[in-house]
Write a protein that holds these residues in place. Structure first.
Motif, short mmCIF file in Angstrom:
data_model
loop_
_atom_site.label_atom_id
_atom_site.label_comp_id
_atom_site.label_asym_id
_atom_site.label_seq_id
_atom_site.Cartn_x
_atom_site.Cartn_y
_atom_site.Cartn_z
N UNK A 19 43.13 50.37 2.01
CA UNK A 19 42.76 50.23 3.42
C UNK A 19 41.33 49.68 3.55
N UNK A 20 40.42 50.17 2.74
CA UNK A 20 39.05 49.68 2.77
C UNK A 20 39.02 48.21 2.36
N UNK A 21 39.79 47.86 1.33
CA UNK A 21 39.85 46.47 0.88
C UNK A 21 40.43 45.57 1.95
N UNK A 22 41.50 46.01 2.59
CA UNK A 22 42.13 45.23 3.65
C UNK A 22 41.16 44.99 4.81
N UNK A 23 40.42 46.02 5.20
CA UNK A 23 39.46 45.86 6.29
C UNK A 23 38.27 45.00 5.88
N UNK A 55 29.66 43.99 3.20
CA UNK A 55 28.24 43.70 3.38
C UNK A 55 28.00 42.19 3.45
N UNK A 56 28.72 41.43 2.62
CA UNK A 56 28.58 39.97 2.67
C UNK A 56 29.13 39.42 3.98
N UNK A 110 30.82 44.52 12.60
CA UNK A 110 30.94 45.96 12.82
C UNK A 110 31.91 46.58 11.82
N UNK A 111 33.04 45.93 11.62
CA UNK A 111 34.03 46.44 10.66
C UNK A 111 33.45 46.42 9.25
N UNK A 112 32.79 45.33 8.90
CA UNK A 112 32.20 45.24 7.57
C UNK A 112 31.15 46.31 7.32
N UNK A 113 30.35 46.59 8.35
CA UNK A 113 29.28 47.57 8.21
C UNK A 113 29.80 49.00 8.16
N UNK A 114 31.01 49.23 8.63
CA UNK A 114 31.57 50.59 8.68
C UNK A 114 32.15 51.04 7.34
N UNK A 115 32.30 50.13 6.41
CA UNK A 115 33.04 50.45 5.19
C UNK A 115 32.29 51.40 4.26
N UNK A 116 30.97 51.33 4.26
CA UNK A 116 30.21 52.18 3.35
C UNK A 116 30.44 53.66 3.64
N UNK A 117 30.44 54.03 4.92
CA UNK A 117 30.69 55.43 5.28
C UNK A 117 32.11 55.84 4.91
N UNK A 118 33.05 54.94 5.12
CA UNK A 118 34.45 55.26 4.80
C UNK A 118 34.67 55.35 3.30
N UNK A 163 20.64 49.84 3.10
CA UNK A 163 19.99 50.18 4.37
C UNK A 163 21.03 50.81 5.31
N UNK A 164 21.22 52.10 5.19
CA UNK A 164 22.24 52.80 5.98
C UNK A 164 21.92 52.76 7.47
N UNK A 165 20.62 52.85 7.80
CA UNK A 165 20.23 52.83 9.21
C UNK A 165 20.61 51.51 9.86
N UNK A 166 20.34 50.40 9.17
CA UNK A 166 20.68 49.09 9.71
C UNK A 166 22.19 48.94 9.82
N UNK A 167 22.92 49.44 8.83
CA UNK A 167 24.38 49.36 8.88
C UNK A 167 24.92 50.09 10.10
N UNK A 168 24.35 51.27 10.38
CA UNK A 168 24.79 52.04 11.54
C UNK A 168 24.47 51.30 12.83
N UNK A 169 23.33 50.62 12.84
CA UNK A 169 22.95 49.85 14.04
C UNK A 169 23.91 48.69 14.28
N UNK A 170 24.35 48.04 13.21
CA UNK A 170 25.30 46.92 13.36
C UNK A 170 26.61 47.43 13.93
N UNK A 171 27.09 48.57 13.43
CA UNK A 171 28.32 49.16 13.93
C UNK A 171 28.17 49.51 15.42
#
Length: 237
Positions: A135-139, A209-210, A150-158, A223-231
């Protein structure tokens, strides 16, 4: 880019479209290889395992094509801004997809060895790990094709959920392995299968991320904070 003529513009547009098609094709073949590797393991299907090993060369060929096309675009057209990001991201994503396919091959090869013996009941522990990793790979792939930052940035938490499940499965299998017995070799194979799936999740996060870099020109690595901001930013749109 500063095209010199309508002809050059057409050539550039065609090259960009071809590059994206090749990445999408590579992503599809990579996911198929991983799916067949797991099906071969879970359903004891030797033919699917063999197909994964045989078709890995197709993934390698696609990566070479993507790298060649990307370099050609850089040299001939000198793209800038979003076009430059597309070329760079596509080549980096292809490298991560190739590594995912390598893990699929490793799983298939271990499955082939396990199929020589009777089924191991603990094999069922692998299915939910694969479910999350896929599922992570598909997204991750979707975040590239749709330029969905937003979808790309959400993957790290998942991916953390995958890490937790992987840790639990490894702990269970390692405990059984310590007990010894005639199935120790197969338990070890399952441990490495679980580890490959955990790595697939990490590689998918890299792709996400790419894709964020492609869509928003932001580097969210480490940069988790920046990732959260993108989401949050895209979620508010």
């Amino acid at each position: 880019m500063h095209p010199e003529s309508p002809h050059i513009i057409r050539e550039f547009d065609e090259a960009i479209r071809y590059l994206r098609r090749e990445v999408i094709a590579m992503a599809g073949q990579t996911r198929l290889n991983l799916e067949r590797a797991i099906q071969g393991l879970l359903e004891r299907d030797l033919d699917r395992c063999k197909a994964v090993v045989a078709d890995d060369s197709d993934v390698d060929d696609l990566q070479r094509s993507i790298d060649s096309t990307g370099m050609d675009i850089l040299v001939r057209f000198h793209p800038v801004a979003s076009d430059l990001r597309l070329v760079i991201s596509s080549m980096k994503i292809a490298a991560n997809l190739e590594r995912v396919s390598d893990h699929a091959v490793n799983i298939a090869k271990r499955a082939k060895k396990m199929l020589k013996r009777s089924e191991l009941s603990e094999i069922k522990l692998i299915e939910p790990v694969y479910g999350i990793a896929d599922k992570i790979l598909r997204d991750a792939i979707e975040s590239y094709t749709d330029r969905n930052s937003s979808l790309g940035a959400s993957l790290n938490e998942r991916d953390k959920e995958l890490d937790r499940l992987h840790k639990n499965v490894i702990s269970t299998l390692s405990g059984l392995l310590e007990e010894g017995g005639e199935r120790a070799e197969d338990l070890l194979h399952l441990i490495f299968v679980a580890r490959s799936l955990e790595r697939v999740g990490d590689l998918a996060v890299n792709i996400g991320e790419d894709s964020v870099f492609l869509g928003s020109a932001q580097d969210i690595r480490h940069d988790r904070k920046l990732a959260a901001e993108v989401v949050a930013e895209e979620g508010d749109e």
